[in-house]
Design an enzyme around this catalytic site. Structure first.
Site, PDB file in Angstrom:
ATOM      1  N   LYS A  68       1.094  -1.389   0.338  1.00  0.00           N
ATOM      2  CA  LYS A  68       0.166  -0.274  -0.237  1.00  0.00           C
ATOM      3  C   LYS A  68       0.884   1.112   0.245  1.00  0.00           C
ATOM      4  CE  LYS A  68      -3.236  -1.066  -0.644  1.00  0.00           C
ATOM      5  NZ  LYS A  68      -3.698  -2.085  -2.001  1.00  0.00           N
ATOM      6  N   HIS A 157       6.590  -7.170  -3.273  1.00  0.00           N
ATOM      7  CA  HIS A 157       6.495  -6.911  -1.704  1.00  0.00           C
ATOM      8  C   HIS A 157       7.524  -7.117  -0.322  1.00  0.00           C
ATOM      9  CE1 HIS A 157       3.217  -4.293  -2.365  1.00  0.00           C
ATOM     10  NE2 HIS A 157       2.689  -4.908  -2.502  1.00  0.00           N
ATOM     11  N   ARG A 178       5.568   4.517   2.216  1.00  0.00           N
ATOM     12  CA  ARG A 178       4.682   6.206   2.406  1.00  0.00           C
ATOM     13  C   ARG A 178       4.122   6.063   3.884  1.00  0.00           C
ATOM     14  NH1 ARG A 178      -1.276   4.809   0.445  1.00  0.00           N
ATOM     15  NH2 ARG A 178      -2.847   6.708   0.376  1.00  0.00           N
ATOM     16  N   PHE A 277      -3.653   9.824 -10.959  1.00  0.00           N
ATOM     17  CA  PHE A 277      -5.138   8.783  -9.744  1.00  0.00           C
ATOM     18  C   PHE A 277      -6.016   8.310 -10.778  1.00  0.00           C
ATOM     19  CE2 PHE A 277      -7.833   8.283  -6.984  1.00  0.00           C
ATOM     20  CZ  PHE A 277      -7.928   6.636  -6.374  1.00  0.00           C
ATOM     21  N   LYS A 310      -8.370   7.143  -2.483  1.00  0.00           N
ATOM     22  CA  LYS A 310      -8.571   7.744  -2.258  1.00  0.00           C
ATOM     23  C   LYS A 310      -7.378   8.255  -3.462  1.00  0.00           C
ATOM     24  CE  LYS A 310     -11.990   9.670   1.231  1.00  0.00           C
ATOM     25  NZ  LYS A 310     -12.016  10.485   1.852  1.00  0.00           N
TER      26      LYS A 310
HETATM   27  S1  PPS Z   1      -0.367  -2.639  -3.161  1.00  0.00           S
HETATM   28  O1  PPS Z   1      -1.865  -3.989  -3.231  1.00  0.00           O
HETATM   29  O2  PPS Z   1       0.019  -3.433  -2.116  1.00  0.00           O
HETATM   30  O3  PPS Z   1       0.441  -3.205  -4.201  1.00  0.00           O
HETATM   31  O4  PPS Z   1      -0.768  -1.180  -3.327  1.00  0.00           O
HETATM   32  P1  PPS Z   1       0.238   0.124  -3.970  1.00  0.00           P
HETATM   33  O5  PPS Z   1      -0.302   0.280  -5.281  1.00  0.00           O
HETATM   34  O6  PPS Z   1       1.241  -0.304  -2.959  1.00  0.00           O
HETATM   35  O7  PPS Z   1      -1.020   0.880  -3.068  1.00  0.00           O
HETATM   36  C1  PPS Z   1      -2.134   1.255  -3.771  1.00  0.00           C
HETATM   37  C2  PPS Z   1      -2.645   2.609  -3.006  1.00  0.00           C
HETATM   38  O8  PPS Z   1      -2.151   3.755  -3.877  1.00  0.00           O
HETATM   39  C3  PPS Z   1      -3.385   4.242  -4.722  1.00  0.00           C
HETATM   40  N1  PPS Z   1      -2.626   4.245  -6.124  1.00  0.00           N
HETATM   41  C4  PPS Z   1      -2.043   6.002  -6.315  1.00  0.00           C
HETATM   42  N2  PPS Z   1      -1.922   7.081  -6.005  1.00  0.00           N
HETATM   43  C5  PPS Z   1      -2.015   7.993  -7.118  1.00  0.00           C
HETATM   44  N3  PPS Z   1      -1.634   8.149  -7.820  1.00  0.00           N
HETATM   45  C6  PPS Z   1      -1.420   7.242  -8.811  1.00  0.00           C
HETATM   46  N4  PPS Z   1      -1.990   6.699  -9.212  1.00  0.00           N
HETATM   47  C7  PPS Z   1      -2.202   5.968  -7.502  1.00  0.00           C
HETATM   48  N5  PPS Z   1      -2.873   4.722  -7.720  1.00  0.00           N
HETATM   49  C8  PPS Z   1      -2.528   3.775  -6.809  1.00  0.00           C
HETATM   50  C9  PPS Z   1      -4.232   3.572  -4.704  1.00  0.00           C
HETATM   51  O9  PPS Z   1      -5.763   4.054  -4.280  1.00  0.00           O
HETATM   52  C10 PPS Z   1      -4.329   3.105  -2.906  1.00  0.00           C
HETATM   53  O10 PPS Z   1      -4.281   4.354  -1.973  1.00  0.00           O
HETATM   54  P2  PPS Z   1      -5.558   5.336  -0.860  1.00  0.00           P
HETATM   55  O11 PPS Z   1      -4.783   5.160   0.192  1.00  0.00           O
HETATM   56  O12 PPS Z   1      -5.979   3.064  -0.569  1.00  0.00           O
HETATM   57  O13 PPS Z   1      -6.203   5.019  -1.388  1.00  0.00           O
END
Ligand code: PPS
Length: 347
Positions: A68, A157, A178, A277, A310
């Protein structure tokens, strides 16, 4: 059980596994590694040595994160920077999990997978095409990682200590971190919407799981520390989700220097937009509509959002109570600040 990495593994037993199974309805057996307290589904034991002995190539870029922390975003950024800088490569239609495979994902999906489960998985058609002579039971994602076209972009991971000891001397690694408070909120949502986790406990209990290293993948602090100790290695680049959010162009420009992709300002600006996003959410939800109640808790997704939830920094402020904030602040002091990491908690 003993692994090539030198770790010992033991299955969680008694009250410990019972508690996990009660709060995470998708869990069966879990294995804990010593040293490190890394925690995985028991299927990890089938893949551990193959992942540790994986033959990396000099052109590989490994994206390493605690769950995440912005992995998916970084996978799309790096794959696009290296393979689609002008946004005209038709391969961009291939699912990201095939273009930038998640090397240990088999431990999360294998278990009792049947031929029927395999046939239904959208990734299987790509596996059958690129690995015609391979048996999917030996690891779909592991073998996709092996057979991926060069230059390979691989997601993990896992921490450094569970990967090839020559990783950094062989290829480039991008570590994305993060702030732990947003990680907790995002990981909680992930654990609720994905039935393989099936988390049904409270927010406060989830925070407790996090500070006790009892979530899948275990301690974020040690994960980060292993990377932090290697931060001066020329093949390691560390990025923070908050910096990527605050100024994506600047963050991508620095990444471009590390990767040696030599993109123009226009190419970088276009990739900023393409990986925003909003754009990733639209494309992702079109490709995987998330209406499959077999793997997802559709009710929670309707209420709280899907995988692309989000995509903000600081949303934790809407979820944390003063008690949970104090608990996590103390954990951060002991497990992150203690060796020099400082996060931004909003932008
Ligand atoms: S995982 O399942 O562990 O691989 O998840 P991971 O991709 O590391 O993290 C998911 C969070 O990243 C947000 N996300 C983004 N943020 C900004 N820009 C883009 N393009 C983007 N794509 C994915 C995703 O929404 C998750 O965060 P949260 O806070 O839950 O929204």
């Amino acid at each position: 059980m003993k692994f090539a990495s030198g770790h010992e593994g033991s299955l969680l037993a008694g009250a410990e596994i019972e508690k996990q199974r009660k709060d995470f309805e998708g869990y069966k057996d879990l294995v804990r590694l010593t040293p490190g307290r890394w925690l995985f589904p028991s299927a990890y034991t089938q893949y551990a040595d193959k992942i540790y002995n994986f033959e990396h190539k000099s052109s590989d870029v490994v994206i390493m994160t605690y769950p995440k922390c912005g992995t998916t975003w970084t996978q799309e950024i790096i794959w696009t920077m290296r393979n689609n800088p002008d946004l005209n490569n038709p391969k961009d239609q291939i699912p990201l999990m095939v273009r930038a495979p998640f090397i240990e994902a088999d431990m999360l999906v294998s278990g009792e997978q049947t031929e029927e489960d395999f046939a239904k998985n959208p990734v299987s058609q790509f596996f059958l095409k690129t690995c015609p002579d391979k048996n999917w039971r030996d690891g779909v994602y592991l073998q996709l990682s092996e057979t991926s076209e060069e230059p390979r972009t691989i997601k993990t991971h896992l921490p450094f200590s569970l990967l090839s000891p020559s990783l950094l001397d062989t290829c480039k690694v991008v570590y994305v971190a993060r702030n732990p408070k947003d990680v907790i909120v995002s990981y909680l949502h992930h654990s609720r919407i994905i039935k393989m986790h099936g988390y049904v406990g409270t927010f406060e209990d989830f925070v407790q799981y996090f500070v006790d290293d009892d979530l899948l993948y275990g301690p974020y602090g040690s994960h980060m520390k292993e990377a932090w100790e290697r931060r001066d290695h020329p093949n390691l680049y560390m990025m923070f989700y908050e910096d990527m959010k605050a100024d994506p162009y600047k963050a991508f420009k620095q990444l471009d220097v590390f990767l040696g992709t030599e993109l123009t300002e226009t190419q970088l600006q276009n990739i900023v937009k393409y990986t925003s996003f909003g754009e990733m959410k639209t494309r992702g939800e079109k490709q995987f509509p998330g209406d499959s109640s077999e793997h997802f808790n559709v009710d929670i997704m309707k209420k709280d959002g899907g995988f692309f939830r989000k995509g903000q920094s600081g949303d934790w402020k809407n979820k944390f109570t003063p008690e949970s904030e104090a608990k996590v602040d103390e954990w951060i002091r002991e497990n992150m600040t203690s060796f020099g990491v400082n996060f931004k908690y909003s932008i």
